[in-house]
Design an enzyme around this catalytic site. Structure first.
Site, PDB file in Angstrom:
ATOM      1  N   ASP A  15       3.390  -1.913  -0.887  1.00  0.00           N
ATOM      2  CA  ASP A  15       3.669  -2.962   0.101  1.00  0.00           C
ATOM      3  C   ASP A  15       5.042  -2.818   0.732  1.00  0.00           C
ATOM      4  O   ASP A  15       5.230  -3.133   1.903  1.00  0.00           O
ATOM      5  CB  ASP A  15       3.551  -4.330  -0.557  1.00  0.00           C
ATOM      6  CG  ASP A  15       2.101  -4.767  -0.701  1.00  0.00           C
ATOM      7  OD1 ASP A  15       1.221  -3.892  -0.690  1.00  0.00           O
ATOM      8  OD2 ASP A  15       1.849  -5.978  -0.844  1.00  0.00           O
ATOM      9  N   CYS A  69       1.016  -1.869  -9.273  1.00  0.00           N
ATOM     10  CA  CYS A  69       1.567  -2.576  -8.120  1.00  0.00           C
ATOM     11  C   CYS A  69       0.560  -3.517  -7.464  1.00  0.00           C
ATOM     12  O   CYS A  69      -0.639  -3.449  -7.706  1.00  0.00           O
ATOM     13  CB  CYS A  69       2.135  -1.579  -7.128  1.00  0.00           C
ATOM     14  SG  CYS A  69       3.623  -0.756  -7.747  1.00  0.00           S
ATOM     15  N   ASP A  70       1.110  -4.333  -6.604  1.00  0.00           N
ATOM     16  CA  ASP A  70       0.529  -5.466  -5.900  1.00  0.00           C
ATOM     17  C   ASP A  70      -0.992  -5.616  -5.924  1.00  0.00           C
ATOM     18  O   ASP A  70      -1.536  -6.364  -6.707  1.00  0.00           O
ATOM     19  CB  ASP A  70       1.036  -5.452  -4.457  1.00  0.00           C
ATOM     20  CG  ASP A  70       2.536  -5.632  -4.421  1.00  0.00           C
ATOM     21  OD1 ASP A  70       2.996  -6.732  -4.115  1.00  0.00           O
ATOM     22  OD2 ASP A  70       3.274  -4.672  -4.722  1.00  0.00           O
ATOM     23  N   LYS A  71      -1.722  -4.905  -5.061  1.00  0.00           N
ATOM     24  CA  LYS A  71      -3.167  -5.141  -4.933  1.00  0.00           C
ATOM     25  C   LYS A  71      -3.980  -4.339  -5.936  1.00  0.00           C
ATOM     26  O   LYS A  71      -5.173  -4.581  -6.102  1.00  0.00           O
ATOM     27  CB  LYS A  71      -3.644  -4.790  -3.512  1.00  0.00           C
ATOM     28  CG  LYS A  71      -2.812  -5.394  -2.404  1.00  0.00           C
ATOM     29  CD  LYS A  71      -2.629  -6.883  -2.578  1.00  0.00           C
ATOM     30  CE  LYS A  71      -1.500  -7.421  -1.729  1.00  0.00           C
ATOM     31  NZ  LYS A  71      -0.182  -6.915  -2.077  1.00  0.00           N
ATOM     32  N   CYS A 126       8.656  -3.038  -8.592  1.00  0.00           N
ATOM     33  CA  CYS A 126       9.963  -3.561  -8.184  1.00  0.00           C
ATOM     34  C   CYS A 126      10.478  -4.626  -9.148  1.00  0.00           C
ATOM     35  O   CYS A 126       9.718  -5.438  -9.673  1.00  0.00           O
ATOM     36  CB  CYS A 126       9.885  -4.093  -6.769  1.00  0.00           C
ATOM     37  SG  CYS A 126       9.503  -2.802  -5.562  1.00  0.00           S
ATOM     38  N   GLU A 142       1.999  -9.422   4.936  1.00  0.00           N
ATOM     39  CA  GLU A 142       3.106 -10.200   4.392  1.00  0.00           C
ATOM     40  C   GLU A 142       4.190 -10.410   5.440  1.00  0.00           C
ATOM     41  O   GLU A 142       4.430  -9.541   6.284  1.00  0.00           O
ATOM     42  CB  GLU A 142       3.689  -9.498   3.160  1.00  0.00           C
ATOM     43  CG  GLU A 142       2.726  -9.483   1.993  1.00  0.00           C
ATOM     44  CD  GLU A 142       3.292  -8.826   0.750  1.00  0.00           C
ATOM     45  OE1 GLU A 142       2.707  -9.008  -0.330  1.00  0.00           O
ATOM     46  OE2 GLU A 142       4.330  -8.137   0.864  1.00  0.00           O
ATOM     47  N   SER A 186       5.440 -11.784   0.594  1.00  0.00           N
ATOM     48  CA  SER A 186       5.763 -10.946  -0.546  1.00  0.00           C
ATOM     49  C   SER A 186       6.253 -11.841  -1.673  1.00  0.00           C
ATOM     50  O   SER A 186       6.779 -12.938  -1.434  1.00  0.00           O
ATOM     51  CB  SER A 186       6.869  -9.958  -0.154  1.00  0.00           C
ATOM     52  OG  SER A 186       7.496  -9.432  -1.303  1.00  0.00           O
TER      53      SER A 186
END
EC number: 4.2.1.9
Length: 584
Positions: free
Chosen positions: A94, A135-137, A208, A461, A487
């Site tokens: 992202d 990570c994210d998704k 992150c 985002e 985010s």
């Protein structure tokens, strides 16, 4: 067709993989299995086949080390009596995709990941799966696949990265880098310091370093019961991370033999608990979107209205970056998710349901027993909570009839209400240009629309606009509402997921420049101070929304995706059939 699942019978030794390994008719398939090199001898055909669903990809820092971790996992699976077969999913970073067309692929990648994992798992009749996201998704996509296929699984993520350092030796995360862009544009940060931050904000592999979406989801897997303790906080570079991988690999073989399936773990109480944990730790607003989507796949009836009920009874006991200077390594040092969950459990009442099963073979209560905060500045006791209510809230009103989401933990505590003048933008890019050009001033409410699941498409985002607002010193003086999302690095008076979205005719499309908007964080409302008659007139004048994309995956996604208040899941067969019948 029903859900493909199984019950492991130790007497009959029936396994899902028997479908491809047993009987004369399966001889051609067995020939192919020998060719892979994974099957060393005929006796291996009788062992459980374990998929290692890896998300290794070289352009995502959170995943660059997963190649090594997968090899560790496969070795342990074989030692534990299983036969490992690795396959990969795609992944989108992202941070790298932010602010351009790439971000429109981020949320849609969740569906591709779920579909791809489902395809491989069911096509090859795996007995169990070790999922390796970070990570994210990727994490929610894999959780959706686990719920959908209902095959015994264990999750182990890649772990968070170390915090970076700014030119003055202060700990920083990626969110500081986004905010540095605004400071540099505004002349508040020198070129030398800007470049030094750029090269040092992300110093190691891993997700992150703040409590952004990736780390929020990886922490919540512990609360859900799908991952081992400290999965969410042990740094990617620690030996402890590699030991977690070994333990998870051994556990997946045990879980297969036990026959424990994801839907036995993913109950309504489990979803209540992940939101309680999220409220306590002040996680990303994206967890609302993903939790609803996972619940949908698990067949659990859960809505945004349930989330406010959880928030009212759950104290907010941890503020992590971007809401403070504490990072994930601080959370780990202070006791991690076991300490946070145990604090909620010891409250008693119905705040947490600790006697649920987990992939460890123990209950959640047993997983966290005896864990307490080792640093009360990072993880506070309930008696010293930042707030008696949780760090996320769902707001309703005449421009969010189906709900909207705010990370209340990221709002300055002195702000409980905000009334301002609307400054409207019909895209992310127009908003960035407007904010940079001085179009937004104190007392304004920035409205960014046509950026929802359909309108974006892909619900991008809004980190760049929010970071620009913060670095211009307007965090307390400007609000932002959008049918897009944020985010996990976003903080401030930022309301996202406004439903119904503008592209589907939602009321956010009716807002005009100069309209006054009132936000009440106590009453959990967001309202346009315009008469109902005026809104009805504006609706009559509202032009139809033209799809932005006409070909490729995003065009198909745009046509099939549902609203943010449903988790942004894809339209199912029943809904498609209903729509087709209505057209006839």
């Amino acid at each position: 067709m029903g859900t493909l699942s199984f019950s492991f019978d130790t007497d009959k030794l029936q396994k899902r993989s028997d479908e491809i390994t047993k009987g004369v008719d399966r001889a051609p398939g067995r020939s192919l299995l020998y060719t892979t090199g994974r099957i060393k001898r005929p006796a291996d055909m009788d062992k459980p086949f374990i998929a290692v669903c890896n998300s290794y990809i070289e352009i995502v820092p959170g995943h660059v080390h997963l190649r090594e971790l997968a090899d560790i996992a496969k070795e342990e699976i074989r030692k534990a009596g299983g036969v490992p077969f690795e396959f990969n999913t795609i992944g989108v970073d992202d941070g790298i995709a932010m602010g351009h067309i790439g971000m429109r692929y981020s949320l849609p990648s969740r569906e591709l990941i779920a579909d791809a994992a489902e395809t491989v798992i069911n096509a090859h009749w795996f007995d169990g799966v070790l999922f390796m996201p970070n990570c994210d998704k990727i994490t929610p996509g894999m959780l959706m696949a686990a719920a959908r296929t209902n095959v015994p699984v264990v999750f182990v993520s890649g772990g968070p990265m170390k915090a970076g350092l700014d030119p003055h030796g202060k700990a920083i995360t990626l969110s500081n880098m986004f905010e540095a862009v605004g400071a540099f544009k505004d002349g508040k940060l020198s070129r030398e310091d800007f470049l030094e931050m750029e090269q040092n904000a992300c110093p190691s592999c891993g997700s992150c370093a703040g409590m952004f979406t990736a780390n929020s989801m990886n922490c919540l897997m512990e609360a859900l019961g799908m991952a081992l303790p400290f999965n969410g906080t042990a740094l990617a570079i620690l030996k402890q991370r590699r030991e977690l991988v070994r333990q998870a690999a051994r556990r997946v073989v045990a879980v297969v033999k036990q026959g424990l399936t994801p839907r036995e773990i993913m109950t309504k109480e489990a979803f209540e608990d992940i939101y309680a944990a999220d409220m306590a730790m002040g996680g990303s607003t994206n967890t609302v979107l993903h939790g609803l989507a996972i619940a949908h796949e698990a067949g659990v009836d859960y809505t945004e209205k349930d989330i406010n009920r959880i928030a009212k009874r759950t104290p907010h006991i941890a503020k992590i970056a971007p809401s403070s200077h504490w990072t994930m390594e601080d959370v780990h040092r202070a006791g991690g998710m076991p300490a946070i969950m145990n604090e909620l459990i010891e409250m008693g009442g119905d705040v947490f349901h600790p006697d649920r099963p987990s992939v460890t073979g123990k209950t959640i209560r047993e997983n966290v027993l005896g864990h307490h905060s080792q640093d009360e500045a990072v993880i506070r006791p309930v008696a010293k909570a930042y707030s008696p209510v949780g760090g996320l809230a769902v707001l309703y009103g005449n421009i969010a009839k189906n709900g909207s989401v705010i990370k209340s933990a990221g709002v300055d505590p002195t702000i409980t209400t905000f009334t301002g003048k609307a400054v409207c933008f019909d895209s992310h890019d127009a908003a960035v240009k407007g904010i940079d050009g001085g179009a937004v001033k104190k007392g304004d409410v920035v409205v960014i629309r046509y950026e929802g699941p359909k309108g974006g498409p892909g619900m991008p985002e809004m980190l760049n606009p929010t970071a620009d607002i913060i670095e211009r010193g307007l965090e307390k003086d400007v609000a932002l509402i959008t049918d897009g999302r944020f985010s996990g690095a976003t903080h401030g008076i930022c309301i996202g997921h406004v439903s119904t979205e503008a592209a589907s005719g939602g009321e956010i499309a009716l807002i005009r420049n100069g309209d006054r908007i009132h936000i009440d964080l106590v009453r959990r409302t967001v309202d346009l101070l315009v008469s109902d008659e005026e809104l009805r007139q504006r609706r009559r004048e509202l032009p139809p929304c033209t799809p932005k994309v006409k070909q490729g995956y995003l065009a198909r996604y745009q046509a099939l995706v549902t609203s943010a208040d449903t988790g942004g899941v894809m339209v199912g067969y029943d809904q498609l059939l209903k729509a087709a019948n209505e057209l006839q």
